[in-house]
Write a protein that holds these residues in place. Structure first.
Motif, PDB file in Angstrom:
ATOM      1  N   ARG A 108       0.734  -1.333   0.090  1.00 29.16           N
ATOM      2  CA  ARG A 108      -0.101   0.022   0.036  1.00 29.16           C
ATOM      3  C   ARG A 108       0.849   1.282  -0.080  1.00 29.16           C
ATOM      4  O   ARG A 108       2.029   1.155   0.406  1.00 29.16           O
ATOM      5  CB  ARG A 108      -0.739  -0.037   1.175  1.00 29.16           C
ATOM      6  CG  ARG A 108      -1.765  -1.089   1.325  1.00 29.16           C
ATOM      7  CD  ARG A 108      -2.585  -0.947   2.707  1.00 29.16           C
ATOM      8  NE  ARG A 108      -3.164  -2.364   3.079  1.00 29.16           N
ATOM      9  CZ  ARG A 108      -2.830  -2.992   4.148  1.00 29.16           C
ATOM     10  NH1 ARG A 108      -1.703  -2.736   4.774  1.00 29.16           N
ATOM     11  NH2 ARG A 108      -3.342  -4.328   4.256  1.00 29.16           N
ATOM     12  N   GLY A 109       0.263   2.446  -0.438  1.00 31.12           N
ATOM     13  CA  GLY A 109       0.993   3.618  -0.208  1.00 31.12           C
ATOM     14  C   GLY A 109       1.039   4.150   1.235  1.00 31.12           C
ATOM     15  O   GLY A 109       0.389   3.408   1.965  1.00 31.12           O
ATOM     16  N   ARG A 110       1.499   5.244   1.297  1.00 28.62           N
ATOM     17  CA  ARG A 110       1.527   5.888   2.802  1.00 28.62           C
ATOM     18  C   ARG A 110       0.484   6.344   3.369  1.00 28.62           C
ATOM     19  O   ARG A 110      -0.018   6.710   4.321  1.00 28.62           O
ATOM     20  CB  ARG A 110       2.679   6.971   2.722  1.00 28.62           C
ATOM     21  CG  ARG A 110       4.129   6.551   2.362  1.00 28.62           C
ATOM     22  CD  ARG A 110       5.023   7.622   2.699  1.00 28.62           C
ATOM     23  NE  ARG A 110       6.448   7.012   2.727  1.00 28.62           N
ATOM     24  CZ  ARG A 110       7.364   8.036   2.939  1.00 28.62           C
ATOM     25  NH1 ARG A 110       7.371   9.162   3.303  1.00 28.62           N
ATOM     26  NH2 ARG A 110       8.766   7.559   2.912  1.00 28.62           N
ATOM     27  N   GLY A 111      -0.709   6.641   2.436  1.00 26.37           N
ATOM     28  CA  GLY A 111      -1.872   7.007   2.644  1.00 26.37           C
ATOM     29  C   GLY A 111      -2.098   8.519   2.770  1.00 26.37           C
ATOM     30  O   GLY A 111      -0.999   9.120   2.543  1.00 26.37           O
ATOM     31  N   ILE A 112      -3.344   9.086   2.552  1.00 29.69           N
ATOM     32  CA  ILE A 112      -3.598  10.291   2.445  1.00 29.69           C
ATOM     33  C   ILE A 112      -5.120  10.534   3.351  1.00 29.69           C
ATOM     34  O   ILE A 112      -6.009   9.658   3.213  1.00 29.69           O
ATOM     35  CB  ILE A 112      -3.867  10.993   1.175  1.00 29.69           C
ATOM     36  CG1 ILE A 112      -3.888  12.226   1.100  1.00 29.69           C
ATOM     37  CG2 ILE A 112      -5.118  10.412   0.332  1.00 29.69           C
ATOM     38  CD1 ILE A 112      -3.257  12.850  -0.540  1.00 29.69           C
TER      39      ILE A 112
END
Length: 118
Positions: A108-112
């Motif tokens: 997953r990405g780092r998130g936002i």
């Protein structure tokens, strides 16, 4: 190295809209299922929506169905999530994820952060 970078989050009033974007690199994007998952404030990770490698939609999570729409652009290695009619309970961190659904060990990405507040 697989890399996913989200953008487009922010603060919005109830009933408002946002579009999240995710730029992917480091893998064969056009042959990968992609998903969005989220972590509502104070809760665990939950699956939001997934899209097939060639862009076909699958039914989204019941909590967002009819309000959120996933899409992708294989030419640009991008996946999007259009969020409409946002509610306070949609507040949380949104993650772009490789593969279908919510899986242990998933990349997953780092998130936002998405914050819905009046």
């Amino acid at each position: 190295e697989v890399n996913l970078v989200e953008s487009g989050g922010g603060l919005v009033e109830p009933g408002g809209s946002l579009q999240l974007s995710c730029e992917a690199s480091g893998f064969d994007f056009s042959n990968a299922w992609m998903s969005w998952v989220r972590q509502p404030t104070g809760k665990g990770l939950e699956w939001v929506s997934s899209i097939t490698p060639d862009g076909h939609l699958t039914p989204a999570s019941a909590s967002v169905r009819g309000r959120f729409t996933i899409s992708r652009d294989n030419g640009r290695n991008m996946v999007y999530l259009q969020l409409s009619n946002l509610q306070i309970e949609d507040t949380g961190i949104y993650y772009c994820a490789k593969d279908r659904g919510l899986q242990r060990g998933q990349t997953r990405g780092r998130g936002i952060q998405v914050t819905v507040s009046s």
